[in-house]
Structure formats: C-alpha cells, structure tokens
Design an enzyme around this catalytic site. Structure first.
Site, PDB file in Angstrom:
ATOM      1  N   GLY A 248       0.718  -1.049   0.056  1.00  0.00           N
ATOM      2  CA  GLY A 248      -0.160   0.091   0.029  1.00  0.00           C
ATOM      3  C   GLY A 248       0.793   1.394  -0.173  1.00  0.00           C
TER       4      GLY A 248
ATOM      5  N   SER B 201       2.926   6.347   2.037  1.00  0.00           N
ATOM      6  CA  SER B 201       3.687   6.942   1.742  1.00  0.00           C
ATOM      7  C   SER B 201       4.656   7.520   2.861  1.00  0.00           C
ATOM      8  CB  SER B 201       2.964   8.066   0.683  1.00  0.00           C
ATOM      9  OG  SER B 201       2.131   8.850   1.355  1.00  0.00           O
TER      10      SER B 201
ATOM     11  N   LYS C  28     -12.694  -0.382  16.639  1.00  0.00           N
ATOM     12  CA  LYS C  28     -11.331  -0.718  17.890  1.00  0.00           C
ATOM     13  C   LYS C  28     -11.865  -0.869  19.098  1.00  0.00           C
ATOM     14  CE  LYS C  28      -9.815   3.830  14.662  1.00  0.00           C
ATOM     15  NZ  LYS C  28      -9.716   5.038  15.178  1.00  0.00           N
TER      16      LYS C  28
ATOM     17  N   GLY D  36      -4.677  10.530  10.356  1.00  0.00           N
ATOM     18  CA  GLY D  36      -3.847  11.225   9.190  1.00  0.00           C
ATOM     19  C   GLY D  36      -2.560  10.235   8.915  1.00  0.00           C
TER      20      GLY D  36
END
Length: 448
Positions: free
Chosen positions: A29, A35, A223, A325
């Site tokens: 991924g 990234s 979660k 994030g």
C-alpha cells in the site's frame, strides 16, 4: 489449534540474524499512510538502524495501480504483485497499510505462514480475524503488531499488552474516532445541527466522501473489539460489539445535555460485567454517551482521540493524542516495525495474543447503564406520577426529573439510576405507548 495451545507448544527460541544484519521490509500500500511510512523510514534511517541494531532495507512497495506516479519511490521497487513480494527470501517484515478485509487477510496470512513478521494498521482486519492471524503468527513463531489499528499514534495497544500486563483492567472507555468527535464537538461549541457539522467535517477533510463507517460507529466498533480482546484476555470480534452511530443526535440533544452538565461523545466502552451470582462476562459497545463536563474525556475536542483505562492497581489512566492522519498513523506503524526488526536482529518474539480468560460476551440486555430521556407529555395533573410508575414497575429508580413548558405540552427530562439495558429499553417502549406521552425526543445513555 487454539491460541492458548499454540502459545504452549511453539518454540520460544529465536536466535535472530545477528547485530548489524539488515532487515528487509515490504510495504503493501502506498496511500496516505504508506507514503508517510516510506518518508519517515528514509528521513530517519540512521536513527532506526541504531535503535534496531541493523539497518532497514526497503525491498518493495506493492500497489494496485502501476500507472500512478509514486513520488520519492524508486520505480524498480514498485510492483503490483504483492504475493510475489511477500514470498521473497530477503523480506523479513511485511507492512500492510492497504485497508479492507478479505484481500489484506489473504496477504497477511500468506506473510505469516511464510515466516514473515507483520505490522498492520488495519483495524477492520484485526477486529474480524484476530484469532486466525494470531494462530498463524504463533504457528510460525513470528510477530504480529497492530498498534496503529486502534488510535494511530496513541500507544494504547502496547500499554495493554505490556505496561498493564501486571494489572487487572476493569473498564476501558474512549473516543476512538476523530470524525465523529469533530462533528459532536462542533455541534456542542457552535450550536450547529448534525448535517451542518458533517458538511464542515467533510470540507476540512475530517470526514470521507462516504462517512458511513465513521458516523454509524463501525470504525469505533472495530477498535472496541480490539481493546476488549486485549484488556480482558478474551477474543472479542466486531460482531460482538453493540454499535450505534451519531446520525440521530440533534442540536436539541446537545443543548439538553449542556443544561444538565454533560456533553455528548461517541464512546467505545469495554468492561467486565458481573451478574448476581458473581459470573463475569465482557461487554463491548459503541454509542452516543453523555459525559460529565468535568470528566477528562469531555475536554477532548476536534478530531482528537482519548482512551480512559480503569485498572485495579494502577487506578485511572488516560491516553490522549492524534487518533488518525498519515503522519500519526505512520509513527505507530514504524514503532511496530522497530520492535519487530529488533526481534529479527537480536532474536525473540513480542508478546502475542493471550485469551486465557475466555470470558463469555455479555448479552447487551444485561449490561448496566443509565438513561437520559427527553419526552413531551400532556400538561395535566397526574402525568408525572403515571410516568414514574412505568419506571418503578421495571425496578428503575429515577435520579432527577426536570419539567419545562413546551407549548401546549410539558417537556420532561428524566435521568435514571443504573439498571439493566433490557429494563430501561422496555420502559422506554412502554412510555412510547402511553396516550399522554406525545413524543420521546431522545434517549441517550450516560457514561463517564
């Protein structure tokens, strides 16, 4: 093979590659998180080598679309054949940051079965298939890390696995979804309605184009399943979690909560439930919850996350920070990569899943809770006593009752003492059927 059996039968000796030896990394991924993982690996490569005892070497990045530009990545390292990358002999650790369930499950199982340690940020995968993944990791005597799957950079998984391993956890409650917390915080601070707050969250990038997984509570439920499994040494899956979202929360609910000294948060709540005969079970649930203004969770604003842990010896602990994030999630992923890489270099294995307690999952109807009920009733003498009688018939006592004028009717706001979910739910149904109860405006549980 159960996890308990696997834990007892596997070899605990893992000699490692030796100090100074490289650790091969494959990343599956290259989106927001992938990234950032690559960027931080490159920027801090020397520091990581010192922390691990050997350098990290990127062996490949698997993507779904080779035509997209991948800035900062050697084109020779990019592949659309994730399975071949996993199977390479020079790959020691596989990092999965794809998302979804079935395809990542296939890849992660293949990696574990091939003797590769795995680091994943995929909460949906872990919540749905933790047992299968843990058994595969045990059988291969490799690591399975998933710190980033719960609250990104907040180190709650490591805390439950290691720091509180010498304690008995009683309850875990928390804000584990940034999108819903942003929406509810905006409604509370500005008086906005749900639709306007959602539109703002979308415009600012806090909400996805399709926010269903967030606003319906599904993300938080995944979660909660992970937290309950770790905290109570019992396998809890997504389907075991009672789940309600925030789409029904109105500006009037927020205002009523404020008047009563509360704010509304979408909480994941995991706790031990003990029946009258002393038998323990695990409850895991997600729903809008009234939180006292003075409680630390009430002050968690915007898109931040916080997890409140109540333990027998340690007492109350709270963990707070960015719960989503690219960079915060990548931080947690790389923390796991460092841990797994140390074990590859020096030998050993991190603590795996331990489900020795094997507690039953509590039926939601027996879970103890309290309700805040806002209703419209006919304004006449005797209605209040008739309403109170419905609660009394179910053994539910009232803590406070507030009456206000509401046009031709009266508005009753009732806060109950603790009772079972089943008794409270049945009481609300009976109230709804009363001719003099014109509307049940909202029913919200009280929590922290």
């Amino acid at each position: 093979m159960t996890a308990t059996t696997a834990n007892s039968e596997r070899s605990t000796f893992n000699p490692g590659k030796g100090a100074g030896q490289p650790v091969g990394i494959a990343i599956l991924g290259h989106g927001t998180v992938g990234s950032e993982v690559l960027r931080l690996m490159g920027e801090h490569s020397e520091a990581f080598a010192h922390r691990i005892g050997g350098p990290l070497e990127l062996k490949g990045v698997a993507v779904s679309d080779l035509s997209k530009p991948r800035e900062g990545v050697d084109p020779e390292l990019i592949t659309d054949d994730a399975m071949s990358l996993i199977e390479r002999d020079d790959v020691d650790i596989v990092v999965e940051v794809i998302g979804g369930i079935e395809y990542p499950r296939k890849l992660v199982l293949a990696a574990l079965n091939a003797g590769k340690s795995v680091v994943t940020a995929n909460k949906a995968l872990v919540a749905a298939h933790a047992d299968e993944l843990a058994d595969a990791a045990d059988a291969a005597n490799v690591d399975l890390y998933f710190e980033a799957a719960v609250a990104a950079a907040i180190p709650v998984v490591g805390m439950l696995r290691r720091s509180l391993a010498g304690d008995n956890i009683q309850r875990i409650s928390g804000i584990v979804n940034g999108t819903t917390n942003f929406i509810l915080d905006a409604m509370d601070s500005t008086g906005a309605n749900y639709d306007d707050a959602l539109a703002e969250a979308t415009a600012l990038g806090y909400a996805e184009a399709d926010p269903t997984a967030d606003v319906e509570g599904h993300d938080a439920a995944s979660k909660a399943a992970i937290l309950a499994s770790l905290g109570f040494h019992t396998r809890v899956k997504f389907d075991d979690v009672h789940c309600e979202g925030i789409t029904g929360v109105t500006a009037a609910d927020i205002e009523a909560a404020r008047e009563a000294g509360y704010t509304i948060k979408l909480l994941a709540i995991c706790e031990r439930v003990t029946d009258n005969e002393g038998r323990e079970a695990v409850s895991a649930r997600v729903h809008p919850t009234l939180v006292r203004r003075e409680h630390p969770l009430a002050a968690v604003n915007e898109s931040y996350n916080a997890i409140f842990v109540e333990a027998e010896a340690a007492g109350s602990l709270m963990f707070y920070g960015n719960g989503a994030g690219g960079a915060p999630t990548a931080s947690a992923v790389l923390g796991d990569v460092v841990g797994a890489a140390r074990n590859k270099v020096h030998g050993g294995r991190a603590p795996g899943e331990n489900t020795y307690a094997n507690l039953p999952i509590a039926d939601f109807g027996v879970v103890p809770t309290r309700y805040h009920i806002d209703m419209e009733v006919v304004d006449r003498v005797g209605v209040l006593s008739e309403v109170a009688a419905k609660f009394s018939a179910r053994g539910v006592s009232l803590k406070t009752v507030r009456q206000e004028e509401s046009g031709e009717n009266a508005r009753l706001i009732v806060v109950t003492h603790t009772a079972t979910e089943a008794d409270l739910s049945a009481t609300v149904e009976e109230l709804s059927a009363m001719p003099d109860v014109k509307a049940i405006n909202s029913v919200i549980r009280l929590g922290a």
